[in-house]
Write a protein that holds these residues in place. Structure first.
Motif, PDB file in Angstrom:
ATOM      1  N   GLY A  61     -85.386 -11.540  93.570  1.00  0.00           N
ATOM      2  CA  GLY A  61     -86.207 -11.172  92.414  1.00  0.00           C
ATOM      3  C   GLY A  61     -85.445 -11.290  91.104  1.00  0.00           C
ATOM      4  O   GLY A  61     -86.015 -11.680  90.082  1.00  0.00           O
ATOM      5  N   GLY A  62     -84.167 -10.954  91.130  1.00  0.00           N
ATOM      6  CA  GLY A  62     -83.353 -11.107  89.928  1.00  0.00           C
ATOM      7  C   GLY A  62     -83.215 -12.550  89.510  1.00  0.00           C
ATOM      8  O   GLY A  62     -83.289 -12.881  88.320  1.00  0.00           O
ATOM      9  N   ILE A  63     -83.026 -13.434  90.476  1.00  0.00           N
ATOM     10  CA  ILE A  63     -82.932 -14.864  90.170  1.00  0.00           C
ATOM     11  C   ILE A  63     -84.263 -15.370  89.628  1.00  0.00           C
ATOM     12  O   ILE A  63     -84.305 -16.154  88.680  1.00  0.00           O
ATOM     13  N   ALA A  64     -85.359 -14.921  90.222  1.00  0.00           N
ATOM     14  CA  ALA A  64     -86.672 -15.403  89.801  1.00  0.00           C
ATOM     15  C   ALA A  64     -87.019 -14.936  88.392  1.00  0.00           C
ATOM     16  O   ALA A  64     -87.635 -15.678  87.625  1.00  0.00           O
ATOM     17  N   THR A  65     -86.630 -13.706  88.040  1.00  0.00           N
ATOM     18  CA  THR A  65     -87.037 -13.183  86.737  1.00  0.00           C
ATOM     19  C   THR A  65     -86.022 -13.461  85.637  1.00  0.00           C
ATOM     20  O   THR A  65     -86.413 -13.684  84.492  1.00  0.00           O
ATOM     21  N   GLY A  66     -84.740 -13.436  85.923  1.00  0.00           N
ATOM     22  CA  GLY A  66     -83.757 -13.584  84.862  1.00  0.00           C
ATOM     23  C   GLY A  66     -82.752 -14.680  85.059  1.00  0.00           C
ATOM     24  O   GLY A  66     -81.742 -14.730  84.362  1.00  0.00           O
ATOM     25  N   GLY A  67     -82.991 -15.563  86.011  1.00  0.00           N
ATOM     26  CA  GLY A  67     -82.024 -16.607  86.317  1.00  0.00           C
ATOM     27  C   GLY A  67     -81.757 -17.553  85.167  1.00  0.00           C
ATOM     28  O   GLY A  67     -80.617 -17.928  84.908  1.00  0.00           O
ATOM     29  N   LYS A  68     -82.795 -17.935  84.444  1.00  0.00           N
ATOM     30  CA  LYS A  68     -82.611 -18.866  83.337  1.00  0.00           C
ATOM     31  C   LYS A  68     -81.958 -18.191  82.136  1.00  0.00           C
ATOM     32  O   LYS A  68     -81.188 -18.814  81.415  1.00  0.00           O
TER      33      LYS A  68
ATOM     34  N   ILE B 178     -79.895 -15.306  81.958  1.00  0.00           N
ATOM     35  CA  ILE B 178     -78.517 -14.806  82.064  1.00  0.00           C
ATOM     36  C   ILE B 178     -77.696 -15.526  83.126  1.00  0.00           C
ATOM     37  O   ILE B 178     -76.541 -15.184  83.338  1.00  0.00           O
ATOM     38  N   GLY B 179     -78.283 -16.481  83.807  1.00  0.00           N
ATOM     39  CA  GLY B 179     -77.570 -17.205  84.854  1.00  0.00           C
ATOM     40  C   GLY B 179     -77.916 -16.660  86.222  1.00  0.00           C
ATOM     41  O   GLY B 179     -78.143 -15.461  86.387  1.00  0.00           O
ATOM     42  N   ASN B 180     -77.945 -17.547  87.191  1.00  0.00           N
ATOM     43  CA  ASN B 180     -78.367 -17.166  88.538  1.00  0.00           C
ATOM     44  C   ASN B 180     -77.420 -16.182  89.201  1.00  0.00           C
ATOM     45  O   ASN B 180     -77.852 -15.251  89.874  1.00  0.00           O
ATOM     46  N   GLN B 181     -76.114 -16.367  89.028  1.00  0.00           N
ATOM     47  CA  GLN B 181     -75.157 -15.484  89.710  1.00  0.00           C
ATOM     48  C   GLN B 181     -75.232 -14.061  89.183  1.00  0.00           C
ATOM     49  O   GLN B 181     -75.242 -13.098  89.956  1.00  0.00           O
ATOM     50  N   LEU B 182     -75.280 -13.902  87.869  1.00  0.00           N
ATOM     51  CA  LEU B 182     -75.356 -12.561  87.289  1.00  0.00           C
ATOM     52  C   LEU B 182     -76.686 -11.899  87.625  1.00  0.00           C
ATOM     53  O   LEU B 182     -76.725 -10.701  87.944  1.00  0.00           O
ATOM     54  N   ALA B 183     -77.762 -12.664  87.574  1.00  0.00           N
ATOM     55  CA  ALA B 183     -79.079 -12.115  87.905  1.00  0.00           C
ATOM     56  C   ALA B 183     -79.140 -11.680  89.363  1.00  0.00           C
ATOM     57  O   ALA B 183     -79.701 -10.629  89.686  1.00  0.00           O
ATOM     58  N   ALA B 184     -78.548 -12.465  90.257  1.00  0.00           N
ATOM     59  CA  ALA B 184     -78.538 -12.096  91.673  1.00  0.00           C
ATOM     60  C   ALA B 184     -77.683 -10.857  91.910  1.00  0.00           C
ATOM     61  O   ALA B 184     -78.060  -9.978  92.691  1.00  0.00           O
ATOM     62  N   MET B 185     -76.550 -10.768  91.234  1.00  0.00           N
ATOM     63  CA  MET B 185     -75.681  -9.597  91.413  1.00  0.00           C
ATOM     64  C   MET B 185     -76.359  -8.333  90.897  1.00  0.00           C
ATOM     65  O   MET B 185     -76.345  -7.290  91.564  1.00  0.00           O
ATOM     66  N   MET B 186     -76.983  -8.421  89.729  1.00  0.00           N
ATOM     67  CA  MET B 186     -77.675  -7.246  89.195  1.00  0.00           C
ATOM     68  C   MET B 186     -78.870  -6.861  90.060  1.00  0.00           C
ATOM     69  O   MET B 186     -79.122  -5.670  90.284  1.00  0.00           O
ATOM     70  N   GLY B 187     -79.594  -7.856  90.544  1.00  0.00           N
ATOM     71  CA  GLY B 187     -80.733  -7.568  91.406  1.00  0.00           C
ATOM     72  C   GLY B 187     -80.328  -6.939  92.720  1.00  0.00           C
ATOM     73  O   GLY B 187     -80.999  -6.042  93.226  1.00  0.00           O
ATOM     74  N   SER B 188     -79.190  -7.383  93.267  1.00  0.00           N
ATOM     75  CA  SER B 188     -78.747  -6.797  94.537  1.00  0.00           C
ATOM     76  C   SER B 188     -78.218  -5.381  94.357  1.00  0.00           C
ATOM     77  O   SER B 188     -78.212  -4.596  95.301  1.00  0.00           O
ATOM     78  N   PHE B 189     -77.790  -5.037  93.156  1.00  0.00           N
ATOM     79  CA  PHE B 189     -77.379  -3.646  92.887  1.00  0.00           C
ATOM     80  C   PHE B 189     -78.583  -2.748  92.621  1.00  0.00           C
ATOM     81  O   PHE B 189     -78.629  -1.607  93.074  1.00  0.00           O
ATOM     82  N   TYR B 190     -79.560  -3.258  91.863  1.00  0.00           N
ATOM     83  CA  TYR B 190     -80.698  -2.429  91.484  1.00  0.00           C
ATOM     84  C   TYR B 190     -81.861  -2.512  92.476  1.00  0.00           C
ATOM     85  O   TYR B 190     -82.770  -1.691  92.413  1.00  0.00           O
ATOM     86  N   GLY B 191     -81.861  -3.458  93.377  1.00  0.00           N
ATOM     87  CA  GLY B 191     -82.921  -3.572  94.367  1.00  0.00           C
ATOM     88  C   GLY B 191     -83.019  -2.374  95.299  1.00  0.00           C
ATOM     89  O   GLY B 191     -84.112  -1.854  95.538  1.00  0.00           O
ATOM     90  N   PRO B 192     -81.906  -1.891  95.829  1.00  0.00           N
ATOM     91  CA  PRO B 192     -81.976  -0.741  96.737  1.00  0.00           C
ATOM     92  C   PRO B 192     -82.380   0.571  96.089  1.00  0.00           C
ATOM     93  O   PRO B 192     -82.694   1.524  96.784  1.00  0.00           O
ATOM     94  N   VAL B 193     -82.407   0.656  94.762  1.00  0.00           N
ATOM     95  CA  VAL B 193     -82.789   1.906  94.106  1.00  0.00           C
ATOM     96  C   VAL B 193     -84.184   2.334  94.546  1.00  0.00           C
ATOM     97  O   VAL B 193     -84.395   3.471  94.966  1.00  0.00           O
ATOM     98  N   GLY B 194     -85.125   1.425  94.474  1.00  0.00           N
ATOM     99  CA  GLY B 194     -86.483   1.749  94.912  1.00  0.00           C
ATOM    100  C   GLY B 194     -86.662   1.620  96.407  1.00  0.00           C
ATOM    101  O   GLY B 194     -87.430   2.364  97.017  1.00  0.00           O
ATOM    102  N   GLY B 195     -85.950   0.674  97.007  1.00  0.00           N
ATOM    103  CA  GLY B 195     -86.110   0.434  98.436  1.00  0.00           C
ATOM    104  C   GLY B 195     -85.660   1.598  99.295  1.00  0.00           C
ATOM    105  O   GLY B 195     -86.361   2.009 100.222  1.00  0.00           O
ATOM    106  N   VAL B 196     -84.511   2.142  98.994  1.00  0.00           N
ATOM    107  CA  VAL B 196     -83.972   3.251  99.792  1.00  0.00           C
ATOM    108  C   VAL B 196     -84.829   4.501  99.622  1.00  0.00           C
ATOM    109  O   VAL B 196     -85.075   5.231 100.590  1.00  0.00           O
TER     110      VAL B 196
END
Length: 70
Positions: free
Chosen positions: A29-36, A38-56
């Motif tokens: 989701g981070g890559i899809a929304t913010g990849g262009k 801020i860059g795909n790597q940063l968007a993926a890293m931020m998404g993988s940190f903030y994704g579990p906030v709601g999931g857990v």
């Protein structure tokens, strides 16, 4: 009618699977929304940190409800 028996192992497995799935989903989701922007790597890293906030939180609520029902 037999109820679902929750053991410590099944709860731990559900939590681990949920954390992994929400991390992967957050990265995608981070890559899809913010990849262009801020860059795909940063968007993926931020998404993988903030994704579990709601999931857990959803997994914990679901397990509590399952324990109360079953």
């Amino acid at each position: 009618m037999t109820g679902i028996e929750l053991t410590a192992g099944s709860v731990a497995l559900a939590l681990v699977a949920g954390i992994i799935a929400s991390s992967i989903g957050g990265a995608v989701g981070g890559i899809a929304t913010g990849g262009k922007a801020i860059g795909n790597q940063l968007a993926a890293m931020m998404g993988s940190f903030y994704g579990p906030v709601g999931g857990v939180a959803g997994i914990v609520v679901g397990l509590i409800l399952l324990a109360l029902i079953g």
